[in-house]
Enzyme design. Structure first.
Site, PDB file in Angstrom:
ATOM      1  N   LYS A 147       0.822  -1.131   0.021  1.00  0.00           N
ATOM      2  CA  LYS A 147      -0.056   0.130  -0.267  1.00  0.00           C
ATOM      3  C   LYS A 147       0.939   1.291   0.075  1.00  0.00           C
ATOM      4  O   LYS A 147       0.394   2.211  -0.681  1.00  0.00           O
ATOM      5  CB  LYS A 147      -0.835   0.131   1.152  1.00  0.00           C
ATOM      6  CG  LYS A 147      -2.021  -1.050   1.065  1.00  0.00           C
ATOM      7  CD  LYS A 147      -2.905  -1.183   2.233  1.00  0.00           C
ATOM      8  CE  LYS A 147      -3.817  -2.305   2.216  1.00  0.00           C
ATOM      9  NZ  LYS A 147      -4.347  -2.970   3.292  1.00  0.00           N
ATOM     10  N   GLN A 183      -5.346  -1.704   9.594  1.00  0.00           N
ATOM     11  CA  GLN A 183      -4.702  -3.016   9.172  1.00  0.00           C
ATOM     12  C   GLN A 183      -5.292  -4.341   9.827  1.00  0.00           C
ATOM     13  O   GLN A 183      -4.827  -4.366  11.131  1.00  0.00           O
ATOM     14  CB  GLN A 183      -3.372  -3.160   8.858  1.00  0.00           C
ATOM     15  CG  GLN A 183      -2.788  -4.258   8.092  1.00  0.00           C
ATOM     16  CD  GLN A 183      -3.475  -4.493   6.440  1.00  0.00           C
ATOM     17  OE1 GLN A 183      -3.438  -3.468   6.017  1.00  0.00           O
ATOM     18  NE2 GLN A 183      -3.881  -5.467   6.083  1.00  0.00           N
ATOM     19  N   ASP A 209     -11.650   1.935   3.472  1.00  0.00           N
ATOM     20  CA  ASP A 209     -11.788   0.469   3.573  1.00  0.00           C
ATOM     21  C   ASP A 209     -13.248  -0.137   3.575  1.00  0.00           C
ATOM     22  O   ASP A 209     -13.512  -1.371   3.335  1.00  0.00           O
ATOM     23  CB  ASP A 209     -11.098  -0.146   4.833  1.00  0.00           C
ATOM     24  CG  ASP A 209      -9.765  -0.712   4.561  1.00  0.00           C
ATOM     25  OD1 ASP A 209      -9.440  -0.960   3.188  1.00  0.00           O
ATOM     26  OD2 ASP A 209      -8.895  -1.274   5.392  1.00  0.00           O
TER      27      ASP A 209
END
Length: 280
Positions: A48, A92, A115
């Site tokens: 990322k 994450q 997300d």
């Protein structure tokens, strides 16, 4: 049989994003929070970061030890929520045991939930309202669009019911007027479902769960699984399906690169909303 080139499509989208971001004086910022030292998470976060650097998105990484107090992480998210320079925030996953994942995720301001995992984002997805779609399902739908794979009236079978992939995909496929069946670890006689699938999406984390005897001729196979065995990556689908299917997304190089680039796309969308920039 056509092999879906996720790397090539992701590269094309990244170049388009880079071109647009280059035109902005102030750059988008993505804040990433990690807790603990999960090896897979380190790889994903590094991917990322590289992608952000390429397109011009600033990358802030807040890396906490595995025994950090939950309240400290929540306080940091609340700070980032208030910071107008920060476009997107992600935590994450997975987190170490002992943390309330739901509470931490739902601290993220919905306008920065790139997300697409907060309860508010999920509600908007179900109700077809404007919001962020989780990155893997969004990447899969982009593959369908790019390859002109029509879902209308098709039997779509999704194996896997996670909040990250399976559940959001149900909504996205329904939006395209597909007939959707969801299978999971408790489904009996899995083959009876997969044999009827015009489009089969597999996201279980079980190496080669699906093989050529389990699929319909000329079906579209999307392999979301990533299984590391002896330092080699395998999908959930045995490559022998190539003999029968019309499209196949490989592992690696299929859905994975698209997931990362959709995060960049969502971050740019959040940046534009915060700054009042309309799409041309």
């Amino acid at each position: 049989m056509i092999t879906i080139d996720g790397n090539g499509l992701a590269a094309k989208i990244k170049d388009e994003l880079k071109s647009e971001i280059d035109s902005y004086e102030i750059k988008p910022i993505l804040a990433v929070i990690t807790i603990g030292d999960d090896e897979s998470s380190k790889v994903y976060v590094n991917n990322k970061k590289k992608a952000c650097n390429y397109v011009g998105i600033s990358f802030l990484h807040f890396d906490y030890v595995s025994f950090v107090k939950e309240a400290e992480v929540i306080k940091k998210i609340e700070e980032l929520n208030k910071d107008n320079k920060v476009s997107g925030i992600i935590v994450q996953l997975p987190l170490p045991k002992g943390y309330d994942v739901n509470k931490i995720i739902n601290t993220i301001n919905n306008n920065k939930d790139v997300d697409g995992l907060t309860n508010e984002s999920i509600g908007k997805l179900i109700n077809k309202e404007d919001g962020f779609i989780p990155c893997t399902p969004k990447g899969i739908m982009s593959i369908f669009d790019y390859y002109k794979i029509n879902l209308e009236g098709k039997n779509v079978v999704i194996i896997g019911r996670s909040n990250l992939v399976g559940k959001p995909l149900i909504q996205e496929c329904l939006k395209k007027d597909a007939t959707v069946t969801i299978c999971h670890s408790k489904t009996s006689d899995l083959k009876s479902y997969t044999k009827k699938a015009d489009i089969l999406i597999v996201a279980t984390g079980i190496k080669h769960l699906i093989n050529k005897t389990m699929i319909k001729k000329d079906s579209v196979i999307i392999d979301v699984g990533i299984n590391k065995v002896n330092n080699k990556l395998y999908g959930d689908v045995n490559p022998n399906v190539e003999e029968k299917c019309s499209y196949l997304s490989p592992v690696p190089g299929g859905v994975g690169p698209m997931t990362v680039v959709m995060l960049l796309q969502n971050t740019l969308t959040a940046y534009k909303k915060i700054n009042g920039i309309k799409n041309e």
